[in-house]
Design an enzyme around this catalytic site. Structure first.
Site, mmCIF file in Angstrom:
data_model
loop_
_atom_site.group_PDB
_atom_site.id
_atom_site.type_symbol
_atom_site.label_atom_id
_atom_site.label_comp_id
_atom_site.label_asym_id
_atom_site.label_seq_id
_atom_site.Cartn_x
_atom_site.Cartn_y
_atom_site.Cartn_z
ATOM 1 N N ASP A 82 0.926 -1.240 -0.062
ATOM 2 C CA ASP A 82 -0.106 -0.099 -0.093
ATOM 3 C C ASP A 82 0.968 1.323 -0.247
ATOM 4 O OD1 ASP A 82 -2.343 -1.723 0.020
ATOM 5 O OD2 ASP A 82 -2.819 -1.311 2.190
ATOM 6 N N ASP A 89 -11.235 1.452 2.931
ATOM 7 C CA ASP A 89 -10.990 0.002 2.837
ATOM 8 C C ASP A 89 -12.177 -0.713 3.678
ATOM 9 O OD1 ASP A 89 -9.827 -2.604 2.878
ATOM 10 O OD2 ASP A 89 -8.015 -1.918 3.557
#
Length: 179
Positions: A82, A89
């Site tokens: 990431d 999310d």
């Protein structure tokens, strides 16, 4: 809003900077994450084994409903799978507004996979985020509205290998950084 996270400064965290989880309408505002994900990257965490790799972002929600992130600042998040400033999310209705990001190795914002729905990223400023400004990452319906993205020459707007999702843009400005 029963959960409010505000006025924090997180520097050199090994993984994530600030993460709110399993919450209804949390408010995360006026926080700074500086140089996070210091250990969750290939420089330090070189053998993840069966733990599905290395993932960390700076300020983000996990499995929340209607999370609101305002007036936060993120700089210099280290690259990992990431490595971006912000990440909507696996939740519903996340809103990022009036935030600032700069020099994050994984980019500015990710809308993470199919479970992250009805997310909005509006009135934010991204300056020289690396790797790619946005990561739609198989997301079904992200919205970007009235943001300013200052992008370095050679850095794609959509991060490589984090595309494939759907997003709409309305009145965003993408400005090349002059050398």
């Amino acid at each position: 809003m029963n959960i409010v996270i505000r006025d924090n400064y997180v520097k050199a965290a090994g993984g994530d900077g600030i993460t709110v989880m399993y919450a209804l309408r949390p408010l995360v505002k006026h926080n700074t994450a500086d140089s996070v994900a210091c250990e969750m990257n290939d420089r330090i965490y070189s053998e993840p084994g069966n733990r599905l790799g290395k993932v960390a972002a700076a300020i983000w929600p996990w499995k929340c409903k209607d999370a609101l992130f305002r007036y936060n600042e993120v700089t210099d998040t280290r690259l990992n799978q990431d490595g971006m400033a912000y990440d909507a999310d696996s939740g519903d209705g996340t809103v990022y507004e009036y935030n600032y990001s700069r020099m994050n190795e994984g980019g500015c914002v990710m809308f993470c996979l199919e479970e992250a729905i009805h997310n909005t990223f509006r009135h934010n400023v991204s300056y020289d985020d690396l790797g790619g400004s946005i990561s739609p990452a198989s997301n079904p319906d992200a919205r970007l509205e009235e943001n300013i993205f200052y992008v370095r020459d050679g850095v794609p707007f959509v991060r490589n290998h984090m595309d494939g999702g759907n997003y709409t843009e309305s009145n965003d400005r993408i400005i090349p950084i002059e050398k």
